[in-house]
Design an enzyme around this catalytic site. Structure first.
Site, PDB file in Angstrom:
ATOM      1  N   TYR A 167       2.887  -5.660  -2.544  1.00 36.50           N
ATOM      2  CA  TYR A 167       2.352  -4.756  -1.367  1.00 36.50           C
ATOM      3  C   TYR A 167       3.262  -4.470  -0.438  1.00 36.50           C
ATOM      4  O   TYR A 167       3.801  -3.498   0.384  1.00 36.50           O
ATOM      5  CB  TYR A 167       1.088  -5.308  -1.000  1.00 36.50           C
ATOM      6  CG  TYR A 167       0.584  -4.620   0.187  1.00 36.50           C
ATOM      7  CD1 TYR A 167       0.071  -3.370   0.137  1.00 36.50           C
ATOM      8  CD2 TYR A 167       0.469  -5.233   1.528  1.00 36.50           C
ATOM      9  CE1 TYR A 167      -0.375  -2.805   1.250  1.00 36.50           C
ATOM     10  CE2 TYR A 167       0.085  -4.554   2.572  1.00 36.50           C
ATOM     11  CZ  TYR A 167      -0.391  -3.281   2.305  1.00 36.50           C
ATOM     12  OH  TYR A 167      -0.838  -2.504   3.576  1.00 36.50           O
ATOM     13  N   LYS A 171       5.729  -1.574   1.757  1.00 33.91           N
ATOM     14  CA  LYS A 171       5.590  -1.309   3.403  1.00 33.91           C
ATOM     15  C   LYS A 171       6.996  -1.343   3.996  1.00 33.91           C
ATOM     16  O   LYS A 171       7.519  -0.737   4.845  1.00 33.91           O
ATOM     17  CB  LYS A 171       4.573  -2.186   4.140  1.00 33.91           C
ATOM     18  CG  LYS A 171       3.185  -1.764   3.636  1.00 33.91           C
ATOM     19  CD  LYS A 171       2.592  -0.424   3.882  1.00 33.91           C
ATOM     20  CE  LYS A 171       1.417  -0.115   3.435  1.00 33.91           C
ATOM     21  NZ  LYS A 171       0.828   1.219   3.571  1.00 33.91           N
TER      22      LYS A 171
END
Length: 245
Positions: A167, A171
């Site tokens: 994750y 980002k």
């Protein structure tokens, strides 16, 4: 809609995106497209917000799956045919995990969090260029403090780099995407391109394990979308200012 800013929020049928749509619409200055991969869920979200007091005329659902080029193009065509422009694009759609092998999970996370944001931005950029209202020509990317290399490099910090590889790396990649668009559009027609961290909110993205109300997280989206250029352009901001890269 000549006097209202036209806003599109991706992934807006739930969580932070839903409350961002609510808060944009509640200002009376915005008309909001509630982007949803499942149109029925988007329409249900609109009905929920209207039942809570949001003006029905300030909201409409649009089918938008950021992992589908055809869906993105169809949504852009709808906005073009209805209003001829877009003033604010909030790239909010995102996932934190996916089933399958690590490769499969990375592919799905990046497809939504990074590739989808790029393709959506490119598709709506011609409409954003048509914006003439004050407060328009804004692009917002919902990032995370987890994408910060500075924070990840602090091995004694709360979230050292060994955590949440799939994750958080998406980002970090998204932060480069926003910097690229900010650089490309910086001198072009007054664009403002910003990123933001809404905080660790209690949403489906966090398996409802966050400590922050998603309504408060949504406020940061509006802050990034409405802030002074010097405060938000080419930055990832949060409630207290800008985060380090």
């Amino acid at each position: 809609m000549a006097d209202k800013l036209i806003v599109l929020v991706t992934g807006a049928n739930q969580g932070i995106g839903l409350y961002a749509a609510q808060q944009f619409a509640a200002t009376g200055k915005h008309h909001v497209f509630v982007g949803s991969r499942d149109l029925a869920k988007g329409e249900k979200a609109v009905a929920t917000l209207v039942a809570e007091g949001v003006d029905k005329e300030s909201l409409e659902a649009v089918q938008l799956d950021v992992t589908s080029d055809e869906s993105i193009e169809a949504a852009a065509k709808i906005v073009l045919e209805k209003y001829g422009r877009l003033d604010i694009l909030a790239n909010n759609a995102g996932i934190s995990s996916a089933p399958g092998t690590k490769r499969a999970e990375l592919q799905q996370i990046y497809d939504t969090n990074v590739f989808g944001a790029v393709i959506a931005t490119d598709a709506f950029l011609p409409l954003l260029r048509k914006s003439t209202l004050p407060g328009g020509k804004r692009i917002v990317f919902v990032s995370s403090s987890l994408g910060s290399l500075t924070f990840a490099s602090d091995l004694k910090g709360q979230f050292p780099g060994k955590l949440f590889l799939q994750y958080r790396s998406s980002k970090t990649a998204l932060n480069m995407v926003l910097v690229s668009y900010a650089s490309m559009l910086d001198d072009e027609e007054g664009f403002v391109v910003s990123g933001l961290c809404p905080g660790y909110c209690t949403t489906n993205l966090t398996n409802y394990d966050g400590y922050k109300d998603p309504r408060d997280g949504a406020k940061v989206i509006l802050m990034a979308a409405e802030g002074e250029k010097k405060d938000v352009h080419c930055k990832v901001v949060h409630e207290g200012g800008a985060y380090p890269w």
